[in-house]
Design a protein around this motif. Sequence first.
Motif, short mmCIF file in Angstrom:
data_model
loop_
_atom_site.label_atom_id
_atom_site.label_comp_id
_atom_site.label_asym_id
_atom_site.label_seq_id
_atom_site.Cartn_x
_atom_site.Cartn_y
_atom_site.Cartn_z
N ASP A 63 65.61 -26.93 38.84
CA ASP A 63 66.73 -26.09 37.98
C ASP A 63 67.19 -25.01 38.83
O ASP A 63 66.70 -24.16 39.28
N GLY A 64 68.58 -25.25 38.68
CA GLY A 64 69.37 -24.30 39.39
C GLY A 64 69.85 -24.80 40.58
O GLY A 64 71.07 -24.53 40.94
N LYS A 65 68.92 -25.31 41.38
CA LYS A 65 69.16 -25.45 42.74
C LYS A 65 70.32 -26.72 42.80
O LYS A 65 70.96 -26.76 43.58
N ARG A 67 72.35 -27.45 40.63
CA ARG A 67 73.83 -27.24 40.14
C ARG A 67 74.63 -26.24 41.16
O ARG A 67 75.62 -26.58 41.24
N THR A 68 73.62 -25.40 41.82
CA THR A 68 74.14 -24.87 43.15
C THR A 68 74.65 -25.83 44.07
O THR A 68 75.88 -25.64 44.71
N PHE A 294 65.81 -15.62 35.99
CA PHE A 294 66.45 -16.75 36.35
C PHE A 294 67.82 -16.52 36.82
O PHE A 294 68.43 -16.96 37.62
N ILE A 295 68.65 -15.56 36.01
CA ILE A 295 69.95 -15.46 36.39
C ILE A 295 70.25 -14.29 37.05
O ILE A 295 71.41 -13.83 37.35
N VAL A 299 68.66 -15.30 42.15
CA VAL A 299 69.58 -15.88 42.50
C VAL A 299 70.25 -16.17 43.99
O VAL A 299 70.36 -17.24 44.41
N ARG A 302 67.77 -18.87 45.22
CA ARG A 302 68.20 -20.08 44.56
C ARG A 302 69.35 -20.97 45.48
O ARG A 302 69.29 -22.07 45.78
#
Length: 410
Positions: A63-65, A67-68, A294-295, A299, A302
């Motif tokens: 999750d997040g990685k 999209r990054t 998370f946000i 960050v 991530r």
Amino acid sequence: MATASPDRIVTLDIIRGVAVMGIFSVNVIAFAMIEGAYFNPGAYGGHSGIDLVVWAANLLLIDGKMRTLFSMLFGASMLLVIDRAEASGQSGIAVHLRRMLVLFGFGLAHYFLLWFGDILTLYALSGLIAVGFRHRSPRRLLFGGVIATLVGMVIFGAFIVQQYAADIAAHAPHAAPAAIAAWNDNLGAFYPGPDILARDIALHRGSWSGLAAHMLAEWSKLIPSTLVFIPETVGLMMFGMAGFKSGFLTGQWSDAHYRGFAFATIPIGLAAFAALAWADIASHFYVITLFAGFIVAVVPFRIAMAAGYAALIILATRRNGWLAQRVAATGRAAFSNYLGTSLVAAFVFYGWGLGLYGQVSRAQAWLLVPLVWLLMLAWSKPWLDRFHYGPLEWLWRTLSRGHLQPMRKR
């Protein structure tokens, strides 16, 4: 540096392929159940046993990685498109602007007609800003990316502080109706009651026209949900441009340097996300903890972890074996695969298809992921063996150029 053709850089395609596959593994939850369940497993879909394991594994590893990574690759590919346009005698910036305009149109169609979780509109707007930094050196791009990331963290940090105050005000004795509404209309929505769940399920199990009409009526929500993510996304695109110019994303570093980078970044990222998972569980999935962690808090970790993944992917695919070629083809057709997975998931879960929305647990919803991964790997390479572009890549290119592009290979 290995290339599949004079126009392709294989490492970029492979990393992009891994990223688009990984993105679906977290997006599937947002297709299968109420939006609040994506961040808050206590909201719906199960938060114990195997469901908790699936949530934790996704948070820790994916999750997040992904999209990054996808955002970084967008920045790198932007430079490639501009360079190729200028090499052919065209205006690189004009080609880029037309591409972003068409991409914005695709994003609007995706958002209003298929799924609320679109990222294409965000990429189109962020790409218009990030292109202004294309001539900077890798060092200055990295510095600019850090600044943009910090701006995004400040914005989200201020939002979290405001929402924490709203939570206290809404739950104070004799709270005013306006205070309760201010909380319920924002992060309080991540604690959906039975009436909200019933309306949400009825909407998504209903007709396509009903869902599309609802999205069109809620059009104003697209603006803030897009604008707040622009600083962070521009920063990630700048990191991607730096990675491209430095040779990091194109496979030009030595194996020793890639190993050292991966071993320095991935364990730190894993530790940070493990701490976040522990904090979320210990707080009983308190939404302020979920979002603040998370946000904001993780960050930097991530971003570092995503870059470490890129290094690890390059190392693992140096020989360009059959699996690497399949993943590279998936990355070459990433636009088609991204929108295609939305179509598949919407058909499986929404009422105009199989109608499984709200009827499966988190773990059961995730069972669709490996099937979709296999579908991506199965169709992309045979298609690209015969055609120059994926179907939607061809449409994007044709609309951007203003005339039909060659499709079938000789």
